[in-house]
Scaffold this motif. Structure first.
Motif, PDB file in Angstrom:
ATOM      1  N   GLN A 133      17.053  79.687  -1.553  1.00 47.41           N
ATOM      2  CA  GLN A 133      18.415  79.617  -2.084  1.00 47.41           C
ATOM      3  C   GLN A 133      19.191  78.506  -1.383  1.00 47.41           C
ATOM      4  O   GLN A 133      19.023  78.275  -0.176  1.00 47.41           O
ATOM      5  N   LEU A 134      20.039  77.832  -2.137  1.00 47.14           N
ATOM      6  CA  LEU A 134      20.852  76.737  -1.611  1.00 47.14           C
ATOM      7  C   LEU A 134      22.310  76.912  -2.013  1.00 47.14           C
ATOM      8  O   LEU A 134      22.611  77.392  -3.110  1.00 47.14           O
ATOM      9  N   TYR A 135      23.214  76.503  -1.116  1.00 47.52           N
ATOM     10  CA  TYR A 135      24.609  76.273  -1.460  1.00 47.52           C
ATOM     11  C   TYR A 135      24.830  74.773  -1.587  1.00 47.52           C
ATOM     12  O   TYR A 135      24.081  73.968  -1.041  1.00 47.52           O
ATOM     13  N   TRP A 136      25.892  74.401  -2.302  1.00 47.77           N
ATOM     14  CA  TRP A 136      26.267  72.997  -2.399  1.00 47.77           C
ATOM     15  C   TRP A 136      26.973  72.585  -1.111  1.00 47.77           C
ATOM     16  O   TRP A 136      28.112  72.971  -0.852  1.00 47.77           O
ATOM     17  N   LEU A 137      26.312  71.781  -0.291  1.00 48.09           N
ATOM     18  CA  LEU A 137      26.929  71.222   0.902  1.00 48.09           C
ATOM     19  C   LEU A 137      27.433  69.815   0.626  1.00 48.09           C
ATOM     20  O   LEU A 137      26.901  69.104  -0.241  1.00 48.09           O
ATOM     21  N   ARG A 138      28.443  69.414   1.372  1.00 49.88           N
ATOM     22  CA  ARG A 138      28.866  68.012   1.296  1.00 49.88           C
ATOM     23  C   ARG A 138      27.763  67.100   1.815  1.00 49.88           C
ATOM     24  O   ARG A 138      27.613  65.970   1.334  1.00 49.88           O
ATOM     25  N   ARG A 139      26.985  67.592   2.770  1.00 51.65           N
ATOM     26  CA  ARG A 139      25.869  66.827   3.325  1.00 51.65           C
ATOM     27  C   ARG A 139      24.639  67.014   2.450  1.00 51.65           C
ATOM     28  O   ARG A 139      23.817  67.899   2.669  1.00 51.65           O
ATOM     29  N   ARG A 140      24.496  66.167   1.453  1.00 49.94           N
ATOM     30  CA  ARG A 140      23.357  66.308   0.553  1.00 49.94           C
ATOM     31  C   ARG A 140      22.037  65.963   1.229  1.00 49.94           C
ATOM     32  O   ARG A 140      20.980  66.407   0.789  1.00 49.94           O
ATOM     33  N   ASP A 141      22.099  65.199   2.290  1.00 50.65           N
ATOM     34  CA  ASP A 141      20.860  64.929   3.024  1.00 50.65           C
ATOM     35  C   ASP A 141      20.300  66.211   3.624  1.00 50.65           C
ATOM     36  O   ASP A 141      19.069  66.394   3.698  1.00 50.65           O
ATOM     37  N   VAL A 142      21.188  67.125   4.027  1.00 49.67           N
ATOM     38  CA  VAL A 142      20.738  68.412   4.559  1.00 49.67           C
ATOM     39  C   VAL A 142      20.081  69.225   3.454  1.00 49.67           C
ATOM     40  O   VAL A 142      19.024  69.832   3.650  1.00 49.67           O
ATOM     41  N   MET A 143      20.700  69.239   2.264  1.00 45.12           N
ATOM     42  CA  MET A 143      20.109  69.949   1.134  1.00 45.12           C
ATOM     43  C   MET A 143      18.751  69.363   0.769  1.00 45.12           C
ATOM     44  O   MET A 143      17.782  70.093   0.543  1.00 45.12           O
ATOM     45  N   ALA A 206      34.926  83.171  10.580  1.00 44.49           N
ATOM     46  CA  ALA A 206      34.299  81.900  10.931  1.00 44.49           C
ATOM     47  C   ALA A 206      33.435  81.378   9.790  1.00 44.49           C
ATOM     48  O   ALA A 206      33.320  80.157   9.597  1.00 44.49           O
ATOM     49  N   LEU A 207      32.842  82.279   9.013  1.00 51.22           N
ATOM     50  CA  LEU A 207      32.013  81.835   7.892  1.00 51.22           C
ATOM     51  C   LEU A 207      32.863  81.176   6.810  1.00 51.22           C
ATOM     52  O   LEU A 207      32.442  80.210   6.184  1.00 51.22           O
ATOM     53  N   ALA A 208      34.062  81.714   6.580  1.00 55.91           N
ATOM     54  CA  ALA A 208      34.952  81.089   5.599  1.00 55.91           C
ATOM     55  C   ALA A 208      35.431  79.725   6.092  1.00 55.91           C
ATOM     56  O   ALA A 208      35.542  78.772   5.304  1.00 55.91           O
ATOM     57  N   GLN A 209      35.702  79.635   7.390  1.00 52.76           N
ATOM     58  CA  GLN A 209      36.102  78.344   7.953  1.00 52.76           C
ATOM     59  C   GLN A 209      34.975  77.331   7.811  1.00 52.76           C
ATOM     60  O   GLN A 209      35.197  76.169   7.456  1.00 52.76           O
ATOM     61  N   HIS A 210      33.750  77.781   8.064  1.00 49.93           N
ATOM     62  CA  HIS A 210      32.593  76.892   7.913  1.00 49.93           C
ATOM     63  C   HIS A 210      32.456  76.433   6.470  1.00 49.93           C
ATOM     64  O   HIS A 210      32.224  75.253   6.193  1.00 49.93           O
ATOM     65  N   ALA A 211      32.591  77.369   5.521  1.00 50.60           N
ATOM     66  CA  ALA A 211      32.469  77.002   4.112  1.00 50.60           C
ATOM     67  C   ALA A 211      33.523  75.996   3.711  1.00 50.60           C
ATOM     68  O   ALA A 211      33.247  75.046   2.958  1.00 50.60           O
ATOM     69  N   ALA A 212      34.743  76.170   4.196  1.00 53.30           N
ATOM     70  CA  ALA A 212      35.823  75.233   3.855  1.00 53.30           C
ATOM     71  C   ALA A 212      35.506  73.827   4.350  1.00 53.30           C
ATOM     72  O   ALA A 212      35.863  72.835   3.707  1.00 53.30           O
ATOM     73  N   GLN A 213      34.823  73.747   5.472  1.00 60.83           N
ATOM     74  CA  GLN A 213      34.489  72.434   6.035  1.00 60.83           C
ATOM     75  C   GLN A 213      33.269  71.809   5.374  1.00 60.83           C
ATOM     76  O   GLN A 213      33.220  70.584   5.189  1.00 60.83           O
TER      77      GLN A 213
END
Length: 371
Positions: A133-143, A206-213
């Motif tokens: 499973q994946l979430y959409w990260l701003r860092r697409r290199d990580v994905m 902290a998880l919501a803060q992480h998601a926002a970032q």
């Protein structure tokens, strides 16, 4: 509470009661909680209470077959393990134990992006198919790096969660100032990307803060092309709740969809997953498999969802109850006992195989939008 012995663990709810006393209160709230007033979390469970089954009689049910095929792999059960994060919060072996339990039950395990064991360690012990499973990260290199590792590790599909442009307001986590602590971490991702998930702050998750970032709220249907370009693995979209989005998923080449409201953890007041399952199945029109999650707690629940057109039901919280209670054996136990309940319900409903289940097996007047 009276301690339950292994012989008394007859239902998923039994595992829940045992796990409750073994898990730290803030972790329990993280697992059990939903968004805001938890109306959608409650609605997922109530939806099954409105279902009534229509049993047929004088059918040969001497043998009941619960097996199902997805993307060329046959599973012993149509009950799979939904992606959830940080299994080491409840068991020291974490997702490795979950993989052992799911494999022993012949079940699909969808490994979460924020798994607390490496993709490779999980794959090494698994005897059933794994998806990532994946979430959409701003860092697409990580994905992209995770996708490559999933391919190399023999994972069978990618499941892209599409209903979290930002994390739901989970009041339990906010009140607890919940953060991922100790030696538990999302070990498959650069620690710098995950740093904020470990910072405890009163009144905040902290998880919501992480998601926002880190989560990318700009993505659209057009961005699915990027995921497609990274891999030939089947692409499953998780978080579809409307006919409109189901049609768009088909248009953009999804290989499967999951009808899901994220276990009531995103938009509070969103429809119960079961209430829109038939709508999504009709909109898909057989173009790809439809999977389901949201409130399945017993075999009869799964029977109802499968009769309404789901190919497979994914369980989120119950496998974590099993993991917390009995480790790998608990995960297997939850999956086996719920599959046994399903087989029993199928026999009493006169439906000896999953292919014999259709909407005639449920009382449609109790389904939102049903005839």
């Amino acid at each position: 509470m009276t301690q339950l012995g292994s012989g008394q663990l007859l239902t998923a709810e039994d595992y829940r009661h045992l796990a409750r006393d073994l898990v730290a209160p803030d972790v329990w709230d993280f697992i059990e909680g939903g968004a805001e007033e938890e109306r959608t979390l409650a609605a997922n469970l109530r939806a099954f209470d409105r279902i009534r089954l229509r049993p047929r009689v004088l059918a040969d049910v001497s043998a009941v077959d619960t097996s199902v095929e997805l993307f060329g792999t046959r599973f012993a059960t149509p009950l799979g393990v939904a992606p959830t994060a940080y299994h080491r919060l409840v068991d020291s072996d974490g997702e490795v134990a979950t993989a052992r339990g799911a494999g022993a039950a012949g079940a699909l395990f969808v490994v979460g992006m924020f798994a607390s064991r490496t993709l490779e360690d999980i794959a090494e012990v698994s005897t059933s198919e794994l998806w990532l499973q994946l979430y959409w990260l701003r860092r697409r290199d990580v994905m992209a790096a995770l996708i490559r590792r999933a391919e190399q590790g023999g994972y069978g599909a990618l499941m892209l969660t599409v209903d979290v442009p930002r994390m739901g307001r989970r009041w339990r986590d906010m009140r607890n100032g919940f953060a991922v602590g100790g030696d538990v971490a999302a070990v498959n991702i650069d620690p710098a990307v995950m740093a904020s998930s470990h910072h405890r702050d009163a009144g905040r998750s902290a998880l919501a803060q992480h998601a926002a970032q880190q989560f990318d709220a700009t993505v659209t249907w057009a961005d699915l092309a990027w995921v497609r370009a990274q891999s030939r693995l089947p692409l499953v979209l998780k978080g579809i709740l409307t006919a409109e989005d189901a049609a768009l998923a088909v248009e953009h080449g999804a290989d499967a969809v999951v009808v899901s409201n994220h276990g009531g953890r995103q938009l509070d007041g969103a429809v119960a997953s079961l209430d829109v399952l038939a709508e999504v199945v009709d909109a898909i029109g057989g173009a790809c498999p439809v999977l389901f999650d949201g409130g399945v707690r017993r075999g009869a629940d799964a029977l109802a969802a499968l009769a309404l057109g789901a190919r497979m039901c994914l369980l989120g919280r119950p496998p974590l109850w099993g993991l917390a209670a009995r480790g790998a054996d608990g995960v297997e136990g939850v999956l086996r006992t719920t599959t046994e309940e399903l087989a029993h319900a199928m026999a009493l409903a006169g439906r000896p195989a999953l292919g014999a289940l259709d909407r005639s097996a449920v009382h449609m007047s109790t389904i939102a939008g049903g005839a």
